[in-house]
Every structure is written in C-alpha cells, then in structure tokens.
Design a protein around this motif. Structure first.
Motif, PDB file in Angstrom:
ATOM      1  N   ALA A  94       7.680   6.405   6.309  1.00  0.00           N
ATOM      2  CA  ALA A  94       6.448   6.984   6.486  1.00  0.00           C
ATOM      3  C   ALA A  94       6.166   7.781   5.212  1.00  0.00           C
ATOM      4  CB  ALA A  94       6.683   7.916   7.585  1.00  0.00           C
ATOM      5  N   GLU A  95       4.963   7.933   4.862  1.00  0.00           N
ATOM      6  CA  GLU A  95       4.371   8.800   3.817  1.00  0.00           C
ATOM      7  C   GLU A  95       3.235   9.543   4.267  1.00  0.00           C
ATOM      8  OE1 GLU A  95       5.398   5.257   0.459  1.00  0.00           O
ATOM      9  OE2 GLU A  95       3.451   6.144   0.544  1.00  0.00           O
ATOM     10  N   ILE A  96       3.349  10.850   4.096  1.00  0.00           N
ATOM     11  CA  ILE A  96       2.191  11.759   4.156  1.00  0.00           C
ATOM     12  C   ILE A  96       1.962  12.904   3.123  1.00  0.00           C
ATOM     13  CG2 ILE A  96       1.564  13.589   5.876  1.00  0.00           C
ATOM     14  CD1 ILE A  96       3.511  12.637   7.794  1.00  0.00           C
TER      15      ILE A  96
ATOM     16  N   GLY B 171      -2.024   9.508   5.780  1.00  0.00           N
ATOM     17  CA  GLY B 171      -0.493   9.018   5.866  1.00  0.00           C
ATOM     18  C   GLY B 171      -0.265   7.706   6.551  1.00  0.00           C
ATOM     19  N   VAL B 172       1.050   7.022   6.276  1.00  0.00           N
ATOM     20  CA  VAL B 172       1.121   5.637   6.713  1.00  0.00           C
ATOM     21  C   VAL B 172       2.393   5.588   7.099  1.00  0.00           C
ATOM     22  CG1 VAL B 172      -0.522   4.400   5.528  1.00  0.00           C
ATOM     23  CG2 VAL B 172       1.550   4.958   4.474  1.00  0.00           C
ATOM     24  N   MET B 173       2.658   4.724   8.058  1.00  0.00           N
ATOM     25  CA  MET B 173       4.033   4.566   8.522  1.00  0.00           C
ATOM     26  C   MET B 173       4.444   3.137   8.823  1.00  0.00           C
ATOM     27  SD  MET B 173       6.420   6.425  11.726  1.00  0.00           S
ATOM     28  CE  MET B 173       5.753   5.386  13.008  1.00  0.00           C
ATOM     29  N   ALA B 174       5.494   2.542   8.784  1.00  0.00           N
ATOM     30  CA  ALA B 174       5.884   1.231   8.887  1.00  0.00           C
ATOM     31  C   ALA B 174       7.277   1.290   9.656  1.00  0.00           C
ATOM     32  CB  ALA B 174       6.105   0.402   7.885  1.00  0.00           C
ATOM     33  N   THR B 175       7.103   0.891  10.973  1.00  0.00           N
ATOM     34  CA  THR B 175       8.148   0.729  11.874  1.00  0.00           C
ATOM     35  C   THR B 175       8.900  -0.440  11.572  1.00  0.00           C
ATOM     36  OG1 THR B 175       7.183   2.120  13.572  1.00  0.00           O
ATOM     37  CG2 THR B 175       9.211   0.872  14.219  1.00  0.00           C
ATOM     38  N   ILE B 176      10.301  -0.315  11.197  1.00  0.00           N
ATOM     39  CA  ILE B 176      11.107  -1.626  10.841  1.00  0.00           C
ATOM     40  C   ILE B 176      12.275  -1.816  12.004  1.00  0.00           C
ATOM     41  CG2 ILE B 176      12.970  -2.324   9.344  1.00  0.00           C
ATOM     42  CD1 ILE B 176      11.677   0.051   7.568  1.00  0.00           C
TER      43      ILE B 176
ATOM     44  N   THR C  79       0.724  -1.087  -0.047  1.00  0.00           N
ATOM     45  CA  THR C  79      -0.160  -0.091   0.077  1.00  0.00           C
ATOM     46  C   THR C  79       0.694   1.282   0.214  1.00  0.00           C
ATOM     47  OG1 THR C  79      -0.256  -0.144   2.485  1.00  0.00           O
ATOM     48  CG2 THR C  79      -1.908  -0.950   1.178  1.00  0.00           C
ATOM     49  N   MET C  80       2.083   1.173  -0.095  1.00  0.00           N
ATOM     50  CA  MET C  80       2.979   2.455   0.089  1.00  0.00           C
ATOM     51  C   MET C  80       3.665   2.372  -1.193  1.00  0.00           C
ATOM     52  SD  MET C  80       4.533   2.116   4.040  1.00  0.00           S
ATOM     53  CE  MET C  80       5.194   3.887   3.997  1.00  0.00           C
ATOM     54  N   ASP C  81       4.527   3.511  -1.241  1.00  0.00           N
ATOM     55  CA  ASP C  81       5.063   3.699  -2.578  1.00  0.00           C
ATOM     56  C   ASP C  81       6.305   2.648  -2.679  1.00  0.00           C
ATOM     57  OD1 ASP C  81       5.884   6.169  -4.607  1.00  0.00           O
ATOM     58  OD2 ASP C  81       7.588   5.321  -3.796  1.00  0.00           O
TER      59      ASP C  81
ATOM     60  N   LYS D  74       2.389  13.565  -0.603  1.00  0.00           N
ATOM     61  CA  LYS D  74       3.450  13.289  -1.415  1.00  0.00           C
ATOM     62  C   LYS D  74       4.909  13.153  -0.774  1.00  0.00           C
ATOM     63  CE  LYS D  74       0.994  15.455  -5.355  1.00  0.00           C
ATOM     64  NZ  LYS D  74       0.925  16.449  -6.377  1.00  0.00           N
ATOM     65  N   LEU D  75       4.834  13.537   0.599  1.00  0.00           N
ATOM     66  CA  LEU D  75       6.119  13.533   1.186  1.00  0.00           C
ATOM     67  C   LEU D  75       6.381  12.115   1.654  1.00  0.00           C
ATOM     68  CD1 LEU D  75       5.777  16.576   3.382  1.00  0.00           C
ATOM     69  CD2 LEU D  75       6.944  16.679   1.352  1.00  0.00           C
ATOM     70  N   LYS D  76       7.739  11.745   1.462  1.00  0.00           N
ATOM     71  CA  LYS D  76       8.146  10.503   1.857  1.00  0.00           C
ATOM     72  C   LYS D  76       9.320  10.366   2.810  1.00  0.00           C
ATOM     73  CE  LYS D  76       6.451   8.505  -2.427  1.00  0.00           C
ATOM     74  NZ  LYS D  76       5.704   9.847  -2.639  1.00  0.00           N
ATOM     75  N   PHE D  77       9.349   9.815   3.859  1.00  0.00           N
ATOM     76  CA  PHE D  77      10.404   9.839   4.779  1.00  0.00           C
ATOM     77  C   PHE D  77      11.108   8.478   5.189  1.00  0.00           C
ATOM     78  CE2 PHE D  77       7.188  12.946   5.848  1.00  0.00           C
ATOM     79  CZ  PHE D  77       8.021  14.307   5.706  1.00  0.00           C
ATOM     80  N   SER D  78      12.135   8.417   5.571  1.00  0.00           N
ATOM     81  CA  SER D  78      12.808   7.200   6.233  1.00  0.00           C
ATOM     82  C   SER D  78      13.719   7.547   6.977  1.00  0.00           C
ATOM     83  CB  SER D  78      13.396   6.255   4.779  1.00  0.00           C
ATOM     84  OG  SER D  78      14.237   6.963   4.344  1.00  0.00           O
ATOM     85  N   GLY D  79      14.078   6.596   7.852  1.00  0.00           N
ATOM     86  CA  GLY D  79      15.134   7.046   8.934  1.00  0.00           C
ATOM     87  C   GLY D  79      15.061   6.540  10.061  1.00  0.00           C
TER      88      GLY D  79
END
Length: 200
Positions: free
Chosen positions: A191-193, A179-184, A38-40, A195-200
């Motif tokens: 995370a995606e909010i 927005g969605v987030m997956a903790t790894i 469901t994420m990019d 059009k913004l995509k974050f990772s770290g």
C-alpha cells in the motif's frame, strides 16, 4: 494470482484431497516489465517477491495474443497449456462512430485536454477509463485506470459545467492520488499513501 495460489496451498488440499495440487500451475503474464506499474518500484518488487514465494510463475514483458485449443499464445510464439484463463487487466477502450481518428490515443482511449474535452470536439467530454488526458506531465502515459481517477474527473467536470452556466472559467483536472493498495494474498499486501509505503 495470489488468492489462487493461497487456495492451491490451503483450501484445495483440505477440501479436495483427491485432487493433485502439483498439476495446478499459476502463471501471471504481464505485458509490462514490472508488476503494479502505477506504484513505486519498491512496492512492485515486494509484490513480485510475495507472489513468487506463493508459487506464482511470473512472466514479465510478455504479451498474450490469443487463446486457442486450451493454449495461451504469447506474442513470441510461446504456448502455455491452460484449462482456465482469467483476464484481469489490459483494458482497451471500445471505439465508436463520431470520434475522429486523431482523437483516439493509446489503447483506444479518447484524447482529452485538461478540462476533459475530447480533442477536436469542444462540446464532447470523456472521463474515466476511456479518457487519456493530454498535457499532464506527471502522467505522460495517461492516468491510472482506477475508480478514484474517474470520481475526481466527474467532480471536476460537473463543477466546470456549473461554472459554464455562471460564466466562470473552467478549472483544469488535477488528479490527487489518495493512496493505492494491492492485495496479494492472506496477510500480504502493498500500500502507498502519499510518501508512505507499507507491506505485510
């Protein structure tokens, strides 16, 4: 999988030094061809890289069909010895009497129109994980089975039922992805909010 891998790397050697961590193998078996469908795709790839770096063995396009005699059985016949299996997704809705067979869709989900009315049963409604909304071009495989979808469907349906009392037209359900987030793992997430995509 990420949390278990972090435990293997940090907690087990410290708190249980007598255990041989080399015997701990963590497999993530995914029926889809990529993680976090469901994420990019970029977020999926980042999650896969992070999990691989943590030592997780990712098996994509694999389907688990059984667990027998401490072995995970895959659809292709592969057997993976395992003392512990954690099933975390692959939701299949329960079916029950009274819902016509033509109203049951993919993964046992109940087919509804954009107003959450069950196909073939105008006065019956379905929302949340059990519902499959037909006609939403943005989600041709059904909406993601997330709490936010169910909450928004519940609000739309409640408003529509109140409108029915007032004689107003129903409004179709339209999912707004907040927005969605997956903790790894520790300090690892995607995370995606909008059009913004974050990772770290």
């Amino acid at each position: 999988a990420g949390v278990l891998a972090e435990m293997k790397r940090t907690i087990v050697p410290r708190d249980y030094p007598d255990l041989d961590v080399s015997k701990i193998n963590i497999y993530l078996i995914n029926a889809d061809d990529r993680l976090l469908r469901t994420m990019d795709p970029m977020s999926s790839a980042k999650a896969e890289r992070d999990l691989t770096e943590l030592g997780v063995k990712i098996m994509g396009s694999c389907m688990v069909t059984d667990y027998v005699d401490k072995q995970v059985i895959l659809k292709d016949g592969t057997k993976i010895p395992s003392e512990t299996v954690i099933w975390v997704s692959g939701i299949r809705a329960n079916t029950f009497e009274g819902i016509p067979a033509e109203s049951i869709g993919r993964a046992g989900r109940i087919i509804t129109d954009r107003y959450n009315r069950v196909k073939g049963l105008d006065e019956v409604y379905a929302i949340g994980d059990i519902s499959y909304v037909e006609g939403d071009e943005e989600y041709p495989q059904g909406h993601p089975q997330l709490a936010q979808v169910a909450i928004q469907q519940a609000r739309t349906l409640a408003d529509n039922l109140l409108h029915q009392v007032d004689g107003r037209e129903f409004e179709p359900f339209s999912y707004k992805n907040l927005g969605v987030m997956a903790t790894i793992g520790r300090k690892k997430a995607v995370a995606e909010i909008g059009k913004l995509k974050f990772s770290g």
